[in-house]
Design a protein around this motif. Structure first.
Motif, PDB file in Angstrom:
ATOM      1  N   PHE A  93       1.140  -9.609  -5.100  1.00  0.00           N
ATOM      2  CA  PHE A  93      -0.325  -9.679  -5.053  1.00  0.00           C
ATOM      3  C   PHE A  93      -0.889  -8.369  -4.491  1.00  0.00           C
ATOM      4  N   GLY A  94      -0.280  -7.873  -3.417  1.00  0.00           N
ATOM      5  CA  GLY A  94      -0.746  -6.627  -2.808  1.00  0.00           C
ATOM      6  C   GLY A  94      -0.626  -5.445  -3.761  1.00  0.00           C
ATOM      7  N   ASN A 114     -12.269  -8.644   1.414  1.00  0.00           N
ATOM      8  CA  ASN A 114     -11.055  -9.360   1.815  1.00  0.00           C
ATOM      9  C   ASN A 114     -10.685 -10.361   0.729  1.00  0.00           C
ATOM     10  N   ARG A 115      -9.603 -10.060  -0.012  1.00  0.00           N
ATOM     11  CA  ARG A 115      -9.165 -10.958  -1.078  1.00  0.00           C
ATOM     12  C   ARG A 115      -7.891 -11.715  -0.677  1.00  0.00           C
ATOM     13  N   GLU A 145      -0.716  -5.538  -6.995  1.00  0.00           N
ATOM     14  CA  GLU A 145      -1.739  -5.720  -8.027  1.00  0.00           C
ATOM     15  C   GLU A 145      -3.108  -5.281  -7.503  1.00  0.00           C
ATOM     16  N   GLU A 146      -3.412  -5.693  -6.265  1.00  0.00           N
ATOM     17  CA  GLU A 146      -4.714  -5.401  -5.661  1.00  0.00           C
ATOM     18  C   GLU A 146      -4.920  -3.912  -5.398  1.00  0.00           C
ATOM     19  N   GLN A 147      -3.854  -3.232  -4.999  1.00  0.00           N
ATOM     20  CA  GLN A 147      -3.993  -1.859  -4.506  1.00  0.00           C
ATOM     21  C   GLN A 147      -3.723  -0.810  -5.570  1.00  0.00           C
ATOM     22  N   GLU A 193       0.835  -1.212   0.000  1.00  0.00           N
ATOM     23  CA  GLU A 193       0.000   0.000   0.000  1.00  0.00           C
ATOM     24  C   GLU A 193       0.865   1.256   0.000  1.00  0.00           C
TER      25      GLU A 193
END
Ligand SMILES: [Zn+2]
Length: 285
Positions: free
Chosen positions: A210-211, A229-230, A213-215, A6
């Motif tokens: 992964f984080g 929550n992924r 990509e998600e954020q 993040e």
């Protein structure tokens, strides 16, 4: 909640927003975000951004003229870009740009931190100089990971969250990396085999990727704000493990809630379960 991914996304957004722009005015409200720091120096952070680096969860700004700023997002801090005149809830500090846009530091719970200081001193700040290796900014091999954690007498997950050993992982990404690596959070670091250190290093990089990509995107979404929550195991106590179907467990460790799968992350990996429970659970799926 903000951990390495993040904070890295915040860094990339800020670099993009400030590219080719000048800060024409900087102002900060009198809040505890500036605890222990000279808030009045925030106003001198003007002109072009020369660099913005990240170490662990810390952002290190260098503005022209050698003026620096250390920022930490705490639990709920975030940088947001808005047109001038648009109010932002919990805005604590603001950069006004020559484009007419404003970059806000918004933080509802005020666990964030800001410390203006000469840019030459950023890496000498107490909070920064004691940080361990940053897996993304500096790389992290299995050997480097073992060197950083192998002598710790703390439980593996607690050691992984020790910012003086490896920096950037918090409760979420430490749990995720251990799940990906198939390692129980309470393992003793000294008990890990070379193959397990290699799995853990790979898992840390995978969890960070992964984080990121998600954020990605301008508007960070934290679980505290009700974001979906992924994550693979974090926050999933009582639900079936996606890999084996066993029920994800939670327990308290170092004052924090830890989540893990008792089948995928055995506490005693060398010992085969006498009753063949592991096989039965795997077959059930
Ligand atoms: Zn499992």
């Amino acid at each position: 909640m903000p951990e390495l991914p993040e904070v890295e996304i915040a860094r990339r957004n800020l670099v993009r927003w400030l590219d080719g722009r000048r800060v024409v005015r900087a102002e900060a409200d009198d809040t505890r975000v500036f605890r222990g720091a000279r808030r009045q120096d925030f106003a001198s952070l003007q002109g072009r951004l020369e660099s913005l680096e990240r170490r662990g969860k810390y952002l290190l700004f260098t503005f022209e003229g050698g003026r620096g700023l250390m920022a930490h997002l705490g639990m709920t801090g975030r940088f947001l870009r808005r047109p001038e005149g648009v109010p932002v809830p919990y805005s604590r500090a603001r950069f006004y740009l020559d484009s007419g846009e404003v970059i806000h530091f918004a933080d509802s719970r005020l666990f964030g931190r800001m410390e203006p200081c000469p840019a030459s001193r950023l890496y000498a700040l107490d909070a920064v100089k004691e940080l361990g290796r940053d897996p993304l900014a500096e790389g992290l091999t299995a050997g480097q990971l073992q060197e950083a954690l192998g002598t710790s007498r703390q439980a593996l997950k607690v050691a992984l969250m020790d910012q003086g050993r490896v920096t950037g992982l918090g409760n979420i990404h430490a749990a995720e990396a251990l799940y990906r690596a198939g390692l129980h959070p309470a393992r003793a670091p000294a008990s890990l085999s070379p193959a397990e250190w290699a799995r853990l290093a790979d898992a840390i990089h995978a969890s960070i990727a992964f984080g990121l990509e998600e954020q990605q995107g301008d508007e960070p979404a934290y679980l505290e704000d009700g974001a979906e929550n992924r994550f693979l195991v974090y926050g999933r106590a009582g639900t079936p493990c996606a890999r084996c179907g066993a029920t994800v467990e939670s327990f308290t460790q170092g004052g924090r809630t830890t989540h893990c799968c008792p089948q995928c992350q055995p506490l005693h990996p060398a010992r085969k379960p006498p009753d063949g429970r592991r096989k039965t659970a795997a077959r059930r799926r």
